[in-house]
Motif scaffolding. Structure first.
Motif, mmCIF file in Angstrom:
data_model
loop_
_atom_site.group_PDB
_atom_site.id
_atom_site.type_symbol
_atom_site.label_atom_id
_atom_site.label_comp_id
_atom_site.label_asym_id
_atom_site.label_seq_id
_atom_site.Cartn_x
_atom_site.Cartn_y
_atom_site.Cartn_z
ATOM 1 N N ALA A 198 -2.500 -0.369 -6.205
ATOM 2 C CA ALA A 198 -2.474 1.059 -5.868
ATOM 3 C C ALA A 198 -1.951 1.267 -4.453
ATOM 4 O O ALA A 198 -1.200 2.213 -4.185
ATOM 5 C CB ALA A 198 -3.876 1.662 -6.021
ATOM 6 N N SER A 199 -2.325 0.364 -3.553
ATOM 7 C CA SER A 199 -1.855 0.530 -2.173
ATOM 8 C C SER A 199 -0.360 0.265 -2.094
ATOM 9 O O SER A 199 0.324 0.780 -1.208
ATOM 10 C CB SER A 199 -2.661 -0.353 -1.218
ATOM 11 O OG SER A 199 -2.247 -1.682 -1.300
ATOM 12 N N ILE A 200 0.159 -0.544 -3.013
ATOM 13 C CA ILE A 200 1.625 -0.750 -3.069
ATOM 14 C C ILE A 200 2.305 0.511 -3.595
ATOM 15 O O ILE A 200 3.321 0.962 -3.062
ATOM 16 C CB ILE A 200 1.960 -1.992 -3.937
ATOM 17 C CG1 ILE A 200 1.522 -3.258 -3.195
ATOM 18 C CG2 ILE A 200 3.444 -2.045 -4.265
ATOM 19 C CD1 ILE A 200 1.661 -4.536 -3.993
ATOM 20 N N LEU A 201 1.734 1.107 -4.642
ATOM 21 C CA LEU A 201 2.319 2.357 -5.160
ATOM 22 C C LEU A 201 2.357 3.423 -4.056
ATOM 23 O O LEU A 201 3.335 4.159 -3.906
ATOM 24 C CB LEU A 201 1.503 2.898 -6.336
ATOM 25 C CG LEU A 201 1.550 2.113 -7.649
ATOM 26 C CD1 LEU A 201 1.081 2.998 -8.793
ATOM 27 C CD2 LEU A 201 2.933 1.562 -7.949
ATOM 28 N N ARG A 202 1.307 3.467 -3.285
ATOM 29 C CA ARG A 202 1.218 4.478 -2.239
ATOM 30 C C ARG A 202 2.343 4.337 -1.215
ATOM 31 O O ARG A 202 2.755 5.316 -0.595
ATOM 32 C CB ARG A 202 -0.139 4.366 -1.546
ATOM 33 C CG ARG A 202 -0.537 5.619 -0.814
ATOM 34 C CD ARG A 202 -2.006 5.611 -0.499
ATOM 35 N NE ARG A 202 -2.411 4.278 -0.038
ATOM 36 C CZ ARG A 202 -3.668 3.897 0.085
ATOM 37 N NH1 ARG A 202 -4.643 4.718 -0.246
ATOM 38 N NH2 ARG A 202 -3.961 2.716 0.516
ATOM 39 N N VAL A 203 2.810 3.095 -1.059
ATOM 40 C CA VAL A 203 3.923 2.862 -0.127
ATOM 41 C C VAL A 203 5.144 3.689 -0.537
ATOM 42 O O VAL A 203 5.932 4.132 0.312
ATOM 43 C CB VAL A 203 4.270 1.354 -0.084
ATOM 44 C CG1 VAL A 203 5.602 1.111 0.599
ATOM 45 C CG2 VAL A 203 3.167 0.589 0.643
ATOM 46 N N LYS A 204 5.291 3.925 -1.836
ATOM 47 C CA LYS A 204 6.439 4.700 -2.334
ATOM 48 C C LYS A 204 6.450 6.124 -1.766
ATOM 49 O O LYS A 204 7.513 6.729 -1.609
ATOM 50 C CB LYS A 204 6.403 4.794 -3.868
ATOM 51 C CG LYS A 204 6.761 3.530 -4.580
ATOM 52 C CD LYS A 204 6.647 3.697 -6.088
ATOM 53 C CE LYS A 204 7.853 4.382 -6.694
ATOM 54 N NZ LYS A 204 8.914 3.455 -7.076
ATOM 55 N N SER A 205 5.266 6.656 -1.519
ATOM 56 C CA SER A 205 5.217 8.055 -1.082
ATOM 57 C C SER A 205 5.169 8.193 0.441
ATOM 58 O O SER A 205 5.133 9.306 0.957
ATOM 59 C CB SER A 205 3.998 8.756 -1.703
ATOM 60 O OG SER A 205 2.844 8.019 -1.441
ATOM 61 N N ARG A 206 5.167 7.076 1.129
ATOM 62 C CA ARG A 206 5.214 7.152 2.588
ATOM 63 C C ARG A 206 6.626 7.476 3.018
ATOM 64 O O ARG A 206 7.592 6.952 2.454
ATOM 65 C CB ARG A 206 4.840 5.805 3.206
ATOM 66 C CG ARG A 206 3.360 5.485 3.118
ATOM 67 C CD ARG A 206 3.093 4.089 3.609
ATOM 68 N NE ARG A 206 3.270 4.006 5.060
ATOM 69 C CZ ARG A 206 2.396 3.427 5.883
ATOM 70 N NH1 ARG A 206 1.303 2.872 5.398
ATOM 71 N NH2 ARG A 206 2.607 3.392 7.166
ATOM 72 N N SER A 207 6.747 8.285 4.057
ATOM 73 C CA SER A 207 8.092 8.532 4.567
ATOM 74 C C SER A 207 8.538 7.261 5.281
ATOM 75 O O SER A 207 7.739 6.548 5.863
ATOM 76 C CB SER A 207 8.081 9.717 5.547
ATOM 77 O OG SER A 207 7.211 9.405 6.608
ATOM 78 N N THR A 208 9.814 6.961 5.169
ATOM 79 C CA THR A 208 10.343 5.739 5.763
ATOM 80 C C THR A 208 10.492 5.892 7.267
ATOM 81 O O THR A 208 11.159 6.813 7.744
ATOM 82 C CB THR A 208 11.693 5.393 5.118
ATOM 83 O OG1 THR A 208 11.469 5.116 3.747
ATOM 84 C CG2 THR A 208 12.326 4.182 5.792
ATOM 85 N N ALA A 209 9.869 5.010 8.014
ATOM 86 C CA ALA A 209 9.926 5.098 9.486
ATOM 87 C C ALA A 209 11.322 4.723 9.976
ATOM 88 O O ALA A 209 11.989 3.875 9.384
ATOM 89 C CB ALA A 209 8.886 4.167 10.086
#
Lengths: 254, 254, 254, 254, 254, 254, 254, 254
Positions: free
Chosen positions: F243-254
């Motif tokens: 789930a924490s990997i999926l959440r990475v998808k919705s993070r804005s790219t720094a």
């Protein structure tokens, strides 16, 4: 080839039906397993003078009853280790004189007159939790004909209790030392005596005791010399080894 | 409080300078460590009749040379185990009659007349790779006064070679069995003899042998009775235990 | 009692100097180890048709040279495993036709005509680091008379390379699968074939590979059936087992 | 893409609705997992001629009943290992001819005529406590079509009992040796026979037996060659491997 | 059956030389391994966009030189891990622009323009002795296209140094935490961040660190959630997993 | 010093009752633990959007009921893992809409609208005995907001079943692979996909499986790259990491 | 936000440029890692009065020289453990008064006047092979300000030597007991004293000593109470703990 | 020789019935074990001021009742650890004022006025599952006379909860840190305090926690200095060590 076959072959040689050369060939190639070693072995068992011992763990009361019965039928005594009240009740049904050594978890059936082994065995242990293993050793050694002295509750952390009993311990010809936890007792004892020391690690303890592993490793790496180690909780095996050491006393010197 | 102090105290009692009651108090509370146990212990060492043995591993040639020198100066012999040519050269510089047992990796310096132990020790091993440990046992046992028979190259996988030598093995009062890999040899030997068996696992083997762990566990769980196990590769310890078993023969029976 | 003694006994029976009954008694109690089993065993070795194999690790070039020489003197071939260039040079000094299988770390000396075993052995391995063990298996199997197919670089992580070679692998009567790290290859192969699979864990890997322990446990607990496991890095043992399986093909059915 | 899709594509090619080039592209890129491998695999299972075996441990009587039912519905026999009376009762409810092999802890349901495998399997074990594993092997091997000889109670510590049975053991084409404690039996057997030996360590023993670890390591490091080891207590796996070795006898030699 | 065979078969269908039914049969039974999966796999490799990585340990400088050469000949970059100066010199001979990352023990050869992965990877480690593993992770992640932030010397025993850097660490999309000894750092970090944490135990430490086992067990049992563990010292594997997590960001959401 | 204290201090500065220098001193020396981090942390928990999860093992039904009640009172959902029917009954008493996921041994209480995570998680496992762990992962991942695909009964020994499902598995952004015994499945899967693989060893198996140790070591040493391993049987942890990997998808790219 | 920033903020509040509310918000959300904890920590280090200690293993002579230089530049002393002559030579180049404690493998650089710790530390060990670890403890304890008494060569197997020194040992406020092999000494000592005992297992021994594991387990499971164990061979850690116990004596009682 | 014998001997010297020389000889050779050390030891126990503690595991309620009774009869208090309600009921029958500490699984019987130890002990633990061990430590420390502060639920994964309590923890003179799973807490605490830290690994956790092994190894290899470790789950031992550290505060400085 069983004994009858062999007899026939020898008669054939006698009657010149088979030449010695051919008989020789046949004898040389006959599988040694046909020579009836069970009997030879049987003789060895009798010669040893040690009555039979049964490892009771994992056997039902009925199975133990049957085995004890068949041995007693040959007029021999028998010791059952790692057993319980239920098996004892079953044995006692047929053999009223059997006795139950509760602390040692053993059933004992004595038969005939047992040849006493020369010398003495000392059984030393550190605390009450090691008692079942120490008692298994004591009952076994006595059953095998040894004179047994027990020195219980003589642990390393209370050194004075051990030191108080050293005179008695030093009289033994073989010393069984039972210890759990860190297993330091055999090392301490072996540093104070001349006789061979047999170390029995027990599964007493928790955590890093790892069911006797700590005690086992401790005994194997003891800094004192002259220690032989047996399996964890193997009070029987230690007593058997001690008895075989006593027996050495009665062997004529080659 | 050393012996001189004690003597003075007793003289004070005799001369009524100190009452028995006070002497009693002082004696009761004197720390037992002040009674000169080192000397008592020294006597015990002499009474044992076993000359000293040095564990050479991790000691420099010079350290070994010095220790051997100080023992020899007391007129005693000494055995150095786990050592090498270099240490031998250093010892030989001062003691021309020292000898190097290359196969056993031991330096031996004999002094005086050694009391022979009664009976015999058999050293049995399975193969050439176990030889250094078996030889360490053989040299140690001989150094401690035992008569030694060696039966090498008698492994489980070639059972006949073992069976051929059983008569000789059966004459021993203590049998040291050295084996690496699966460590099955002591179990087989113990099933065929009456004497106590001392099992020495060796670090010979690779992979699942885990530096002797497989052999060690195998020997501890051997299905035959009467086996005491020593540390991996501990040929010295096995011989010491064997010698202490032989010594039991000469003890008077209590 | 050696053969000469036995011949004398039989002649005594023939000449009625000893009754068959007494001869029977003496024969029954004679120690079986005196029957000259070494010879019997020797016959068994010859009957097997497998030339001798020497484990070279821990032996000097000179020791290997001597052993190879004594075997070659009997007109037999010999394989030396776990050896090196130096030992090869020593062997080649006396036997110019010896050859060194560098990848397998083996010296091979062929003698006479070797009976070919029926069927084929496949040696499968996952990657270049497992090659020394796979090659030891391949050279050993060939030396023992087997026809060998090698399928290298066919690991689990690149499944297609394995699948491409399945037709070839399926033709084998015994399949040796060599794998380090997680040791998954034998399980995958065994799920795709009918023939017996012999799994060889290797010490390839680091960290949690624990010198082959991970691969060993993986192979022992493989979810596919029909897998026998040998010791870590034991390419020789796997080939020996494979050859003994091929030999089963030529046994008459009981 | 299932077979129907494929048929349609081929018809399209035949009717020139799709060019061979395009069909080729579509076939080359079709995921191989869509080719219906289950059926191919199914064929392989049938071709093997081995009926199905279910690992019963951890399955409820109801789950076992259902699985057995679905296999029996296809007219096939089935073996359930590591199961109990309760599961048997459930199976028997629907299949009156099922039988329970109590000593082996197996339920057997035979269906149709089973092709007999050529040759024989011997199952050797040391003592009564290893019997459940040995019986699991015996029942499995018989279920897979093998002729089975059992040699029980032939341990290392009583070597003569093993030697007496060697003639019978030597007739086998694959020998399953079951042993707990120190696991020495396979090494001894393998030194006396030519056939492949499959070693099964058992969890019998206590203390340093470590639930079969001692036996496992002992078998992996056995000094005799030609031994394949299976998981602790895995009588089924050993029998499966033995049966697959027998099957090699009936393969035509490539 | 290779593509050419397949083309021929399809032409045969088109020309009515083979019926669709028969073609279907032949296609269904064709071994999938003949479909040219290597190429499919090759495509997969290209599609991944990850250049190749070679595990250098146990490979000679020459072997590494050859492999690098063959990859570079296809116009691709390559990373060699666990290598040394000598291998670098060999690679540099042919590829002057290769570079050696000494702290990471890696040789890097960049080729073409690498697609940058979205997001950032943070590499956190506790101390100077963990640096080689951390650097292997950093160099690998950068080579695979990731933007990398390193936070070294931020151990558990000096918590403030870690806390000072949390802002930076929290910006990462995947956090590689490298730690030896008791391996507590990943647990602390994971309790303070949202992103997935990849824990790398190192073999740093002595005694009860058991070559990384303590750190490995510590990380597997960490009380914080969201941690994936890789093999001991496996900096490469951690970076590879981190890069594959970054790649998830650029996947379209199904 | 809580926020009110801080506010008072700042007001004192504003009102010149405290000089900036003294305020600075007091702020610098105030224990950071007094800054109300629990609240900060609380915010972090809310920001995460992950409802709370309780490890039920070792907690009584009453304890679980109380904890669930206190969380539900805040209007939040909750997941209880490793629990049972009894605890469910207790929870249901107060929360009629709670549900029991029997196969996963989980109690689920949903509250409010949960933000769906982008992408998909695939849960792959080999066999029925791994199902409880796989289901714990599936229920947890769904509870945390992930879309979950399950591919059960796809083991290494029946490779075709896995291959048939690869298309589905390849669509996932994070793949949880659950496997016991030799733990080979993650390695095979990782060789066929691009997404991060989270491997969960299970304690399924017996003997050398050593309660999941074999699977654990196998997964850590897997030859395929891109695998993160969690603790034995830790389906929850694997799902949390996924789930924490999926959440990475919705993070804005720094 | 460093102290200057903070000062500026507080001035802004004072000058009403920033409201207390906003300052509060900014202070509450400022990352606690920006509060300059390194300085706080620095103060803590100074307050402790313990000069710095460097673990020398795995560091080059040059690295050690540089670190020592930077500490000495602050006017502080430093201890380097697990180091060698070469590193000492490098340190001595810049600091002529550095000294090398060869037996302890330590470099010591004293600076300023060290506050003496109250009370005494006793370091007890069994034999010459444990000396390096015991000396590391002795040198470290002295460096940290403790008064140290050493009692070497007082092993369990020669109990009298230990008993002779008990009076001295009983005077210590913290007792470090160093022992390899079976690690029994701490248990014996702890049974005879009142002060806290710190046990250090050493990697001395071979075979079943398993590099200190036997001693470690023995100490953890010691039957005497009041023993804290440190890592294998960790003489430094034991001395550090002993020094922190002495420091307790000078703390005012809360 | 008991005190009376000794008195008689001294009177004999006084009366010149025995010469000082002979008395000296008799005294020098008298076995030190006859000096009545039990009494000396008894005095030592009283001097310590620590009432007795009984390890209740494996003892029946009756056995515990008897032991408690015999101690109470001497007017002393007693603590029984690892016990249960049943044993408490038995104790309470005779001693109405005994109390049961359920969370700690302890029975406490206070007698007389206990001398308070100077200073404070802090007991820190991470979570509810570690509570029984932490409570055993807390109850033991209080029983031995220490002032105890408990800081529960302060785990590594929720660092802020620990930081909030640091002021309290820093006031302790000895800090017992109890932690299961990865055992990281002692390392974090030791990095933040000056006082000695006693680490107690617990058997909490599953899988790779291996019944406390992971926590044990983690604590032994902790990167922070000044930590002493006790056996897994040994809350009593940790408290005993903590109390012996407090006692150091009241010793006069030598």
């Amino acid at each position: 080839m069983d004994p009858l076959d062999l007899e026939r072959l020898l008669n054939d040689v006698r009657e010149h039906r088979v030449s010695p050369e051919e008989a020789l060939t046949r004898l040389k190639t006959l599988p040694y397993e046909d020579l009836g070693f069970a009997k030879v072995d049987h003789h060895r068992a009798l010669r040893r003078g040690f009555p039979e011992v049964i490892f009771g763990a994992g056997k039902t009361a009925d199975q133990i009853g049957t085995i004890v019965g068949s041995i007693a039928a040959r007029g021999q005594g028998v010791l059952v280790t790692r057993t319980n009240e239920e098996a004892f009740a079953r044995v006692q049904r047929d053999h009223a004189d059997a006795r139950f050594e509760a602390a040692a978890r053993c059933v004992v059936l004595e038969r005939g007159t047992k040849a006493a082994l020369p010398g003495r065995v000392a059984i030393v242990c550190a605390g009450t939790s090691d008692l079942p293993v120490a008692e298994e050793a004591a009952v076994t050694a006595a059953f095998l004909g040894a004179t047994v002295d027990t020195v219980y509750d003589a642990g390393v952390a209370g050194l004075h209790r051990l030191l108080e009993r050293m005179t008695q311990i030093r009289q033994a010809d073989a010393i069984v030392v039972v210890a759990g936890m860190e297993g330091a007792l055999p090392s301490v004892v072996a540093g104070l005596v001349d006789a061979p020391v047999i170390a029995v690690p027990t599964s007493v303890g928790y955590g890093a005791a790892f069911q006797g592993l700590a005690a086992l490793l401790g005994m194997l790496t003891a800094c004192a010399s002259g220690i032989g180690v047996v399996n964890i909780d193997n009070g029987f095996g230690a007593a058997y080894l001690a008895a075989s050491i006593l027996r050495v006393k009665s062997r004529s010197t080659a």
